[in-house]
Design an enzyme around this catalytic site. Structure first.
Site, short mmCIF file in Angstrom:
data_model
loop_
_atom_site.label_atom_id
_atom_site.label_comp_id
_atom_site.label_asym_id
_atom_site.label_seq_id
_atom_site.Cartn_x
_atom_site.Cartn_y
_atom_site.Cartn_z
N GLY A 1 0.73 -1.06 -0.01
CA GLY A 1 -0.04 -0.04 -0.03
C GLY A 1 0.86 1.16 0.09
N ILE B 1 -1.38 -2.30 -5.25
CA ILE B 1 -2.03 -2.74 -6.34
C ILE B 1 -1.97 -1.88 -7.52
CG2 ILE B 1 -4.35 -1.69 -5.80
CD1 ILE B 1 -5.31 -4.75 -6.15
N GLN C 1 -1.53 7.84 1.01
CA GLN C 1 -1.15 9.01 1.50
C GLN C 1 -0.12 8.67 2.68
OE1 GLN C 1 -4.02 10.74 4.32
NE2 GLN C 1 -3.29 12.72 4.28
N LYS D 1 -10.96 -2.48 12.33
CA LYS D 1 -9.79 -2.18 12.91
C LYS D 1 -9.85 -2.58 14.39
CE LYS D 1 -7.55 0.59 9.83
NZ LYS D 1 -6.33 0.05 9.26
N TYR E 1 -15.53 0.00 9.00
CA TYR E 1 -13.92 0.68 9.01
C TYR E 1 -13.49 0.14 10.54
CZ TYR E 1 -9.82 3.34 8.71
OH TYR E 1 -8.33 3.82 9.09
N1 NAD Z 1 -4.83 8.70 6.52
C1 NAD Z 1 -5.51 8.74 7.72
O1 NAD Z 1 -5.75 9.86 8.12
C2 NAD Z 1 -5.58 7.43 8.60
C3 NAD Z 1 -6.15 7.47 9.68
C4 NAD Z 1 -5.91 6.46 10.74
C5 NAD Z 1 -5.69 5.26 9.97
N2 NAD Z 1 -5.02 4.78 8.82
C6 NAD Z 1 -4.67 3.70 8.32
O2 NAD Z 1 -3.41 3.90 7.68
C7 NAD Z 1 -3.25 2.87 6.33
C8 NAD Z 1 -2.92 3.55 5.30
O3 NAD Z 1 -3.74 5.04 5.25
P1 NAD Z 1 -3.50 5.66 3.94
O4 NAD Z 1 -4.31 7.11 4.48
O5 NAD Z 1 -2.25 5.79 3.41
O6 NAD Z 1 -4.48 5.19 2.87
P2 NAD Z 1 -4.54 5.41 1.06
O7 NAD Z 1 -6.14 4.86 0.62
O8 NAD Z 1 -4.24 6.73 0.87
O9 NAD Z 1 -3.45 4.25 0.77
C9 NAD Z 1 -3.84 2.95 0.60
C10 NAD Z 1 -3.13 2.40 -0.48
O10 NAD Z 1 -3.32 0.93 -0.58
C11 NAD Z 1 -3.31 0.38 -1.80
N3 NAD Z 1 -4.33 -0.66 -2.15
C12 NAD Z 1 -5.65 -0.84 -1.97
N4 NAD Z 1 -5.94 -1.98 -1.98
C13 NAD Z 1 -4.87 -2.94 -2.28
C14 NAD Z 1 -4.66 -4.32 -2.30
N5 NAD Z 1 -5.64 -5.17 -2.40
N6 NAD Z 1 -3.44 -4.45 -2.52
C15 NAD Z 1 -2.16 -3.78 -2.60
N7 NAD Z 1 -2.53 -2.52 -2.11
C16 NAD Z 1 -3.75 -1.88 -2.15
C17 NAD Z 1 -4.15 1.61 -2.36
O11 NAD Z 1 -3.84 1.42 -4.05
C18 NAD Z 1 -3.51 2.85 -1.69
O12 NAD Z 1 -2.39 3.45 -2.34
C19 NAD Z 1 -4.78 2.27 6.40
O13 NAD Z 1 -4.75 1.08 7.03
C20 NAD Z 1 -5.56 3.29 7.18
O14 NAD Z 1 -6.75 2.55 7.64
C21 NAD Z 1 -4.99 6.20 7.83
#
Ligand code: NAD
Length: 317
Positions: free
Chosen positions: A9, A36, A13, A147, A143
């Protein structure tokens, strides 16, 4: 054995900034980015990148063997707002990707896992202010349910099988370089872009909706910090509360007005308001501070200064 890292992933972000930082620390050849989707971004172009589906156990196992991976950072997930639109798929992705990685560690194929949790594990019955580490947890979003369940499995794999899994409950994350991925706190990124480009912003949360937030640099620092800490300092194996600041849309708008006096905000709450109402307004993260020395560098003031400067320097030149 040297540390060899796989980020799943990596184009998201958090993943983009985490990958860059890990490459700086461990060297470009020791950090394998995967996602992905293959985007035309630095994460893909500046080092080793592989396309992988986090739901495919064999693909992950193959990468782990090919690169002799020791540490996996599992960042792939469906985020809060997107997950509400596709609950069954969110459950599948968020749970089964975690099981794959936990089972690979249980089988002795990797040494350490980082898996992010979220403030979404809390729910409407949780005390909202200064939410304790241990408290009522009845999440009302798919969600949050995924978690919270993930946290229970992380702790279970640690106690039953000795898996070294480490986790943080991120608050809403704010960064200038990568767009947010469909969360309930996304407005707090968008508001900076709109302040610069349009001078006005419509918030999808109401003016007094307080939520815990963190600047991305602090989130990356915490992520790498918990992974580098000696194992005995990680006393909580579900997930740690983590905090830096809390603010409402009205408060962040006031902060932005210090830089753009004519900036205007109005409010049009949508379905995300209900999600925000079920989450804490502020978080007690004293255990992370005590156990492995967590300290934040950013508050709403210095984050706002940096967000505006970076966006002007890199995006809106
Ligand atoms: N950004 C936030 O504010 C925040 C807050 C709390 C928790 N999180 C957690 O942190 C983690 C990352 O968050 P983020 O904000 O970077 O999310 P995001 O959606 O920006 O990035 C997730 C990435 O995972 C990839 N992905 C999706 N399905 C996939 C698969 N089957 N195989 C491989 N890659 C795949 C997507 O293409 C994307 O690039 C997540 O677990 C999220 O729940 C984020």
């Amino acid at each position: 054995m040297d540390t060899k890292i796989l980020i799943i992933g990596a184009c998201g972000q958090i993943g983009t900034e985490l990958t860059q930082k890990l490459r700086q620390i461990y060297g470009v050849d020791n950090v394998i980015a995967s996602d992905i989707r293959k985007l035309n971004i630095d994460v893909v172009n500046d080092g080793i990148f592989e396309v992988v589906n986090a739901l495919d156990y064999n693909q992950i196992e193959h990468l782990i063997e090919k690169y002799q991976i020791t540490d996996v950072y599992l960042m792939a997930a469906l985020l809060s707002a997107t997950a509400e639109k596709n609950p069954a798929f969110a459950w599948d992705l968020n749970m089964n990707s975690l099981f794959h990685v936990l089972n690979l560690a249980k089988a002795g194929k990797i040494k350490k896992i980082y898996w992010p949790s979220s403030i979404a594990v809390f729910g409407p019955t949780t005390p909202r202010d200064n939410t304790p580490q241990y408290t009522i947890m009845e999440p009302s979003t798919v969600y949050g349910i995924s978690k919270q369940t993930g946290e229970r499995w992380c702790e279970y794999y640690h106690t039953q099988y000795g898996v070294d899994v480490r986790s943080i409950r991120y608050p809403g994350l704010i960064s200038w370089s990568t767009p947010p991925g469909g969360g309930t706190t996304d407005y707090a990124v968008d508001i900076y872009h709109k302040a610069i480009t349009e001078g006005e912003f419509t918030s999808f949360l109401s003016e007094n909706s307080g939520l815990p937030m963190m600047y991305m640099d602090d989130a990356i620092k915490a992520t790498i910090g918990i992974m580098q800490a000696p194992a005995e300092q990680i006393k909580i194996r579900s997930s740690y509360n983590l905090s830096a600041m809390s603010f409402t849309p009205k408060e962040i708008a006031a902060e932005i007005k210090k830089h753009f006096p004519d900036f205007a905000i109005d409010y049009a709450p949508d379905f995300r308001q209900k999600i925000a109402d079920s989450w804490p307004a502020s978080i007690d993260d004293s255990r992370a501070r005590e156990d492995w020395g967590w300290q934040n560098d950013y508050n709403i003031e210095n984050m706002t200064v940096e967000m505006i400067a970076k966006l002007k320097e890199h995006i809106y030149k």
